[in-house]
Motif scaffolding. Structure first.
Motif, short mmCIF file in Angstrom:
data_model
loop_
_atom_site.label_atom_id
_atom_site.label_comp_id
_atom_site.label_asym_id
_atom_site.label_seq_id
_atom_site.Cartn_x
_atom_site.Cartn_y
_atom_site.Cartn_z
N LEU A 35 0.82 -1.20 0.00
CA LEU A 35 0.00 0.00 0.00
C LEU A 35 0.86 1.26 0.00
O LEU A 35 0.55 2.24 -0.70
N ALA A 36 1.95 1.26 0.76
CA ALA A 36 2.83 2.41 0.81
C ALA A 36 3.42 2.71 -0.57
O ALA A 36 3.54 3.88 -0.97
N ASP A 39 0.68 4.32 -2.67
CA ASP A 39 0.49 5.70 -2.24
C ASP A 39 1.63 6.59 -2.71
O ASP A 39 1.42 7.75 -3.10
N ASN A 40 2.86 6.08 -2.67
CA ASN A 40 4.01 6.85 -3.14
C ASN A 40 3.90 7.16 -4.63
O ASN A 40 4.25 8.26 -5.08
N ILE A 42 1.11 7.38 -6.36
CA ILE A 42 0.04 8.37 -6.54
C ILE A 42 0.54 9.75 -6.14
O ILE A 42 0.28 10.75 -6.82
N ALA A 43 1.28 9.83 -5.03
CA ALA A 43 1.78 11.11 -4.54
C ALA A 43 2.75 11.75 -5.54
O ALA A 43 2.91 12.97 -5.57
N ALA A 50 -3.74 13.02 -8.42
CA ALA A 50 -3.67 12.23 -7.19
C ALA A 50 -4.98 12.28 -6.42
O ALA A 50 -5.43 11.27 -5.89
N ARG A 79 -10.33 3.82 0.71
CA ARG A 79 -9.94 4.85 -0.25
C ARG A 79 -10.91 4.95 -1.44
O ARG A 79 -10.64 5.65 -2.40
#
Length: 207
Positions: A35-36, A39-40, A42-43, A50, A79
């Motif tokens: 997941l991290a 998220d990275n 997307i960021a 995003a 989410r």
């Protein structure tokens, strides 16, 4: 017994021997790392992209001693991402089964579980599934694919269960789909026995 069969039996025995509490802890860590990374990614996109990103994730319902990906799936629901899980389907009683993916709502995991989630390897007639309202998804829709496996090595080669379902599934995905295998370190081997058509995964999250 062939080398692939021997490796498969040996690694599955090691995976099964992982204590339940340790398996749960390792599964959670793998899901958090997965997941991290999403998220990275997307960021790293523009803020407008995003904030509007609604991902479609193809995953799996864990069998026996597989990595439990439920923490990842529930995080996806939080989410407002879409989750798709596989089912083995047959076009007719006398035809081979093939893997299809259906959209799965959170209550399908917690309350109104369809039979194919409790029996992931059992084939179902596609007409019967359609009559129940299930419609298979186009693999080109998927932004993320979570791939189960039996064994892996440092070159990211994957050994599956021998049915070839993911060998047929992976080429159908978009080139920009985020594809990753998940496994316990107990499933790592020095070298996965391969054939000329076997290809490595882009990445594998393990613990």
């Amino acid at each position: 017994m062939t080398l692939k069969q021997d490796t498969r039996a040996s690694v599955l025995a090691r995976r099964k021997a992982i204590p339940d509490a340790e398996r749960k802890e390792k599964s959670l860590l793998i899901c958090e790392r997965f997941l991290a990374e999403i998220d990275n990614r997307i960021a790293g996109e523009t803020p407008s992209c995003a904030s509007a990103k609604q991902l479609r994730i193809a995953a799996y319902e864990p069998m026996t001693s597989e990595v439990d990906v439920h923490p990842l799936l529930f995080a996806a629901y939080e989410r407002d991402w879409e989750v798709f899980l596989p089912c083995m389907a047959k076009d007719a009683p006398d035809t081979p089964a093939h893997m299809v993916f259906f959209p799965i709502e959170q209550n399908h995991l917690t309350e109104q579980r369809p039979a194919f989630l409790d029996h992931p390897a059992r084939p179902y007639l596609l007409d019967d599934l359609h009559a129940q309202g299930w419609r298979e998804a186009d693999e080109q829709l998927f932004d993320v694919a979570v791939i189960p496996l039996v064994a892996f090595d440092s070159s990211l080669m994957r050994l599956g269960y021998g049915g070839g379902n993911y060998d047929r599934f992976l080429p159908k995905l978009r080139d920009d789909c985020f594809v990753a295998g998940v496994a316990f370190e107990e499933q790592r081997v020095d070298r996965v026995p391969t054939e000329p058509h076997d290809l490595p995964l882009p990445r594998i999250f393990s613990a």
